[in-house]
Scaffold this motif. Structure first.
Motif, mmCIF file in Angstrom:
data_model
loop_
_atom_site.group_PDB
_atom_site.id
_atom_site.type_symbol
_atom_site.label_atom_id
_atom_site.label_comp_id
_atom_site.label_asym_id
_atom_site.label_seq_id
_atom_site.Cartn_x
_atom_site.Cartn_y
_atom_site.Cartn_z
ATOM 1 N N GLY A 72 53.061 97.910 -0.971
ATOM 2 C CA GLY A 72 54.255 97.183 -1.342
ATOM 3 C C GLY A 72 54.574 97.390 -2.806
ATOM 4 N N ALA A 73 55.380 96.499 -3.341
ATOM 5 C CA ALA A 73 55.816 96.610 -4.734
ATOM 6 C C ALA A 73 54.633 96.394 -5.675
ATOM 7 C CB ALA A 73 56.906 95.587 -5.017
ATOM 8 N N PHE A 74 54.457 97.298 -6.611
ATOM 9 C CA PHE A 74 53.287 97.273 -7.492
ATOM 10 C C PHE A 74 53.146 95.942 -8.216
ATOM 11 C CE2 PHE A 74 51.429 97.911 -11.722
ATOM 12 C CZ PHE A 74 50.199 98.451 -11.392
ATOM 13 N N THR A 75 54.209 95.492 -8.867
ATOM 14 C CA THR A 75 54.115 94.259 -9.654
ATOM 15 C C THR A 75 53.817 93.056 -8.764
ATOM 16 O OG1 THR A 75 55.644 95.140 -11.303
ATOM 17 C CG2 THR A 75 55.321 92.749 -11.263
ATOM 18 N N GLY A 76 54.496 92.961 -7.628
ATOM 19 C CA GLY A 76 54.261 91.851 -6.714
ATOM 20 C C GLY A 76 52.842 91.827 -6.172
ATOM 21 N N LEU A 77 52.307 93.001 -5.861
ATOM 22 C CA LEU A 77 50.926 93.058 -5.370
ATOM 23 C C LEU A 77 49.957 92.553 -6.426
ATOM 24 C CD1 LEU A 77 50.787 96.512 -3.508
ATOM 25 C CD2 LEU A 77 51.077 94.234 -2.523
ATOM 26 N N ARG A 78 50.194 92.928 -7.682
ATOM 27 C CA ARG A 78 49.306 92.470 -8.751
ATOM 28 C C ARG A 78 49.414 90.955 -8.944
ATOM 29 N NH1 ARG A 78 45.210 94.600 -9.048
ATOM 30 N NH2 ARG A 78 44.859 93.333 -10.904
ATOM 31 N N ILE A 79 50.623 90.414 -8.836
ATOM 32 C CA ILE A 79 50.805 88.968 -8.986
ATOM 33 C C ILE A 79 50.048 88.215 -7.895
ATOM 34 C CG2 ILE A 79 52.509 87.102 -8.812
ATOM 35 C CD1 ILE A 79 54.522 89.069 -10.146
ATOM 36 N N ALA A 80 50.228 88.645 -6.630
ATOM 37 C CA ALA A 80 49.554 87.965 -5.519
ATOM 38 C C ALA A 80 48.051 88.131 -5.605
ATOM 39 C CB ALA A 80 50.074 88.500 -4.187
#
Length: 232
Positions: A72-80
């Motif tokens: 998925g989206a790189f930034t979103g994956l890191r946030i989750a």
């Protein structure tokens, strides 16, 4: 025996959380889902608080934490991942990473009774994250490895012809190859991965003993290059 399991996801333009409570054969799921482009950092943890409050469950009661590990989206994956790892580490609970593509397949199966599912998420850079699945009675069986590729390179297994596409990758429908388009009865490009399906998949994996220490569970990106670069 009771189980309290929390899942969260920020792998797409959506942000979602879910709390699954199982007790003496009874299951209850409380979930939140919002389309929040660029708002994941602001909304994710408040949504966790919301589902815990609605279920009247405290963090100390949780048995495990799960998150959408990608692709998925790189930034979103890191946030989750960061939020889930922090919760799991602070509570000393096991962590489970759940495939966003498998969660999409389960959503298509449960909402529309789909049997043969192609999940595809828009990976940008002219590519999609893709996998194929057979679904029966809430059992999801992957038919090939999750991969990232150009839409015209996606090849379906030969054993079925009534495939249905699910996910944002099918906004690129015209770029998929002709044999795939012929084998697919229709596609649903508006479905996004949801924690609501992930929490059920996490319960399955938790029962199988697949929970790990917080630091051991990492996002799955499928590609090393996360930003498009203009050719020299």
């Amino acid at each position: 025996m009771s189980l309290y399991l929390l899942a969260l996801d920020a792998s797409s333009s959506a942000c979602s959380t879910a709390l699954l409570r199982q007790d003496n054969g009874h299951s209850e799921c409380v979930a939140r889902f919002e389309m929040t482009p660029r708002g994941h950092t602001r909304r994710l943890l408040p949504m966790v608080d919301d589902v815990l409050a609605d279920a009247q469950v405290t963090t100390s009661q949780l048995d495990a934490i799960a998150f959408g590990r990608g692709p998925g989206a790189f930034t979103g994956l890191r946030i989750a991942a960061g939020a889930a790892q922090g919760l799991a580490f602070g509570l000393n609970r096991p962590l489970l990473g759940i495939s966003t593509l498998e969660a999409l397949a389960l959503q298509g199966h449960r909402r529309y009774h789909l049997r043969h599912v192609v999940t595809a998420l828009d990976a940008r850079m002219g590519e999609v994250y893709v996998a194929t699945w057979h679904c029966l009675k809430d059992t999801i069986r992957r038919q090939d490895e999750e991969a990232v590729m150009a839409p015209d390179k996606v090849i379906l297994p030969d054993d079925e012809t009534d495939w249905v596409g699910v996910g944002s990758g099918f906004t690129l429908w015209e770029q998929f190859n002709t044999p795939l388009q012929a084998a697919m009865t229709h596609h649903l490009s508006d479905l996004e991965p949801r924690a609501e399906e992930m929490v059920w998949l996490a319960a399955r994996d938790y029962a199988a003993g697949l929970g790990q220490a917080a630091h051991a569970v990492q996002p799955v990106y499928l590609r090393n290059q996360v930003a498009w670069k203009k050719p020299a």
